[in-house]
Design a protein around this motif. Sequence first.
Motif, mmCIF file in Angstrom:
data_model
loop_
_atom_site.group_PDB
_atom_site.id
_atom_site.type_symbol
_atom_site.label_atom_id
_atom_site.label_comp_id
_atom_site.label_asym_id
_atom_site.label_seq_id
_atom_site.Cartn_x
_atom_site.Cartn_y
_atom_site.Cartn_z
ATOM 1 N N CYS A 1 -16.250 56.457 51.732
ATOM 2 C CA CYS A 1 -15.049 56.981 52.377
ATOM 3 C C CYS A 1 -13.893 56.023 52.140
ATOM 4 O O CYS A 1 -14.060 54.800 52.227
ATOM 5 N N ILE A 2 -12.720 56.573 51.847
ATOM 6 C CA ILE A 2 -11.503 55.783 51.695
ATOM 7 C C ILE A 2 -10.618 56.037 52.901
ATOM 8 O O ILE A 2 -10.310 57.190 53.221
ATOM 9 N N ILE A 3 -10.213 54.957 53.574
ATOM 10 C CA ILE A 3 -9.378 55.049 54.768
ATOM 11 C C ILE A 3 -8.089 54.268 54.543
ATOM 12 O O ILE A 3 -8.097 53.181 53.949
ATOM 13 N N GLY A 4 -7.004 54.800 55.041
ATOM 14 C CA GLY A 4 -5.713 54.119 54.978
ATOM 15 C C GLY A 4 -4.651 55.038 55.541
ATOM 16 O O GLY A 4 -4.861 56.250 55.684
ATOM 17 N N HIS A 5 -3.492 54.474 55.862
ATOM 18 C CA HIS A 5 -2.414 55.273 56.432
ATOM 19 C C HIS A 5 -1.806 56.191 55.376
ATOM 20 O O HIS A 5 -1.930 55.952 54.164
ATOM 21 N N LYS B 1 -21.789 65.694 39.109
ATOM 22 C CA LYS B 1 -22.158 64.283 39.178
ATOM 23 C C LYS B 1 -21.499 63.622 40.379
ATOM 24 O O LYS B 1 -22.055 62.717 40.990
ATOM 25 N N ILE B 2 -20.274 64.069 40.687
ATOM 26 C CA ILE B 2 -19.508 63.490 41.792
ATOM 27 C C ILE B 2 -18.940 64.609 42.640
ATOM 28 O O ILE B 2 -18.402 65.595 42.120
ATOM 29 N N LEU B 3 -19.045 64.451 43.956
ATOM 30 C CA LEU B 3 -18.413 65.357 44.900
ATOM 31 C C LEU B 3 -17.216 64.637 45.503
ATOM 32 O O LEU B 3 -17.358 63.563 46.092
ATOM 33 N N LEU B 4 -16.030 65.203 45.341
ATOM 34 C CA LEU B 4 -14.789 64.623 45.845
ATOM 35 C C LEU B 4 -14.290 65.468 47.012
ATOM 36 O O LEU B 4 -14.180 66.696 46.886
ATOM 37 N N MET B 5 -13.989 64.815 48.136
ATOM 38 C CA MET B 5 -13.579 65.551 49.332
ATOM 39 C C MET B 5 -12.293 64.962 49.901
ATOM 40 O O MET B 5 -12.219 63.768 50.181
ATOM 41 N N ASP B 6 -11.289 65.819 50.050
ATOM 42 C CA ASP B 6 -9.986 65.404 50.570
ATOM 43 C C ASP B 6 -9.816 65.922 51.987
ATOM 44 O O ASP B 6 -9.331 67.028 52.202
ATOM 45 N N GLU B 7 -10.249 65.137 52.961
ATOM 46 C CA GLU B 7 -10.179 65.509 54.381
ATOM 47 C C GLU B 7 -10.595 66.966 54.608
ATOM 48 O O GLU B 7 -9.834 67.758 55.158
ATOM 49 N N PRO B 8 -11.800 67.331 54.202
ATOM 50 C CA PRO B 8 -12.190 68.745 54.226
ATOM 51 C C PRO B 8 -12.366 69.327 55.622
ATOM 52 O O PRO B 8 -12.424 70.551 55.774
ATOM 53 N N LYS C 1 -4.194 57.522 48.854
ATOM 54 C CA LYS C 1 -5.598 57.970 48.885
ATOM 55 C C LYS C 1 -5.793 59.259 48.085
ATOM 56 O O LYS C 1 -6.716 59.356 47.271
ATOM 57 N N THR C 2 -4.915 60.232 48.328
ATOM 58 C CA THR C 2 -5.058 61.515 47.642
ATOM 59 C C THR C 2 -4.793 61.366 46.152
ATOM 60 O O THR C 2 -5.441 62.020 45.328
ATOM 61 N N SER C 3 -3.865 60.480 45.788
ATOM 62 C CA SER C 3 -3.615 60.235 44.361
ATOM 63 C C SER C 3 -4.860 59.660 43.687
ATOM 64 O O SER C 3 -5.196 60.041 42.562
ATOM 65 N N VAL C 4 -5.544 58.747 44.371
ATOM 66 C CA VAL C 4 -6.785 58.196 43.821
ATOM 67 C C VAL C 4 -7.794 59.314 43.610
ATOM 68 O O VAL C 4 -8.448 59.402 42.556
ATOM 69 N N THR D 1 -10.527 60.233 54.396
ATOM 70 C CA THR D 1 -10.468 60.618 55.800
ATOM 71 C C THR D 1 -9.530 59.689 56.551
ATOM 72 O O THR D 1 -9.298 58.556 56.138
ATOM 73 N N HIS D 2 -8.973 60.206 57.645
ATOM 74 C CA HIS D 2 -8.217 59.374 58.591
ATOM 75 C C HIS D 2 -9.066 59.078 59.822
ATOM 76 O O HIS D 2 -8.650 58.322 60.700
ATOM 77 N N ASP D 3 -10.248 59.682 59.890
ATOM 78 C CA ASP D 3 -11.088 59.629 61.082
ATOM 79 C C ASP D 3 -12.099 58.487 60.959
ATOM 80 O O ASP D 3 -13.038 58.547 60.164
#
Length: 306
Positions: A43-47, A162-169, A52-55, A200-202
């Motif tokens: 999980c990537i967290i940050g303000h 191979k990879i599952l990418l999730m943007d605050e789903p 984050k979304t660009s990454v 996530t922000h959570d």
Amino acid sequence: MAEIDSKFISIEGIARRYPKREGGVTTIFENLWLQVPRGEFVCIIGHSGCGKTSVLNILAGLETPSDGAVIVDGQAISGPSLDRAVIFQGHALLPWRTVLGNVAYAVSSRWRKAGKAEVDERSRRFIELVGLKGSELKKPAELSGGMRQRVGIARALSIEPKILLMDEPFSALDALTRGTLQDEVRRICTATGQTVVMITHDVDEAIYLADKIVLMTNGPEAMVAEVVANPLPKDRVRDSIHRHEDYYVVRNHLVDFLVSRSRTFRDEKPAGYDPRRPPIVKLGSAAQAAEMANTIPFPATASARD
């Protein structure tokens, strides 16, 4: 093989810059490095504004980094691929297709030579996996928000990425539905060994789902401050996770970073900080035990000195 697996995803010095209308550029992040081993849930967290979304979009091949590269399983990302599935904040379903039709569309895109029976069988298997058996012929308008997200998850998993990418789903869902879907995603990813990168922000969501939690400083010019290894057991359960002795140790560390250190880290970097190798922080009782095991008691030290 262990060396290859440890660099299954290798983010190597990427940057994202945007031109300003008045001239010059805004640097969202620069010289960002990160490695994700095969089978890990990160999980990537940050303000907001730290990139984050660009990454995530760069990992998905939807954006091109201004500098640097991303290597997945030994190959540089040059665009979108069915090896990388994305679950967005919105369900992004085709409204004119049924549940079965939405998932089958992804399956037939992945296996173009598969017959209708094979596509249907595979699609129904993943629909059942997310708990939607019996809803195959319903259209998105007939489903609740949580059910639509389940379809999105089934569609993403059905292509066996191979990879599952999730943007605050789960961010737009009510608390009860969000918890249920978190449980489903954790169950599926643990059972299949799926490699996941999630934004996530959570804080509590990250602690429950992730093997490692990546902390990004505030943007612009954001950076990866550190990677926190989650000390909670792999078989953690939602109902009792808050009773684990390490839960609040990790939670307090994450909250402290978001409240204060995310703002000051760039100007107060610890000695020896290397953006190419962000420090991996180990917290909790296991880390303390390891530290104690490597410490020589004072009497022994004194005896050796004498």
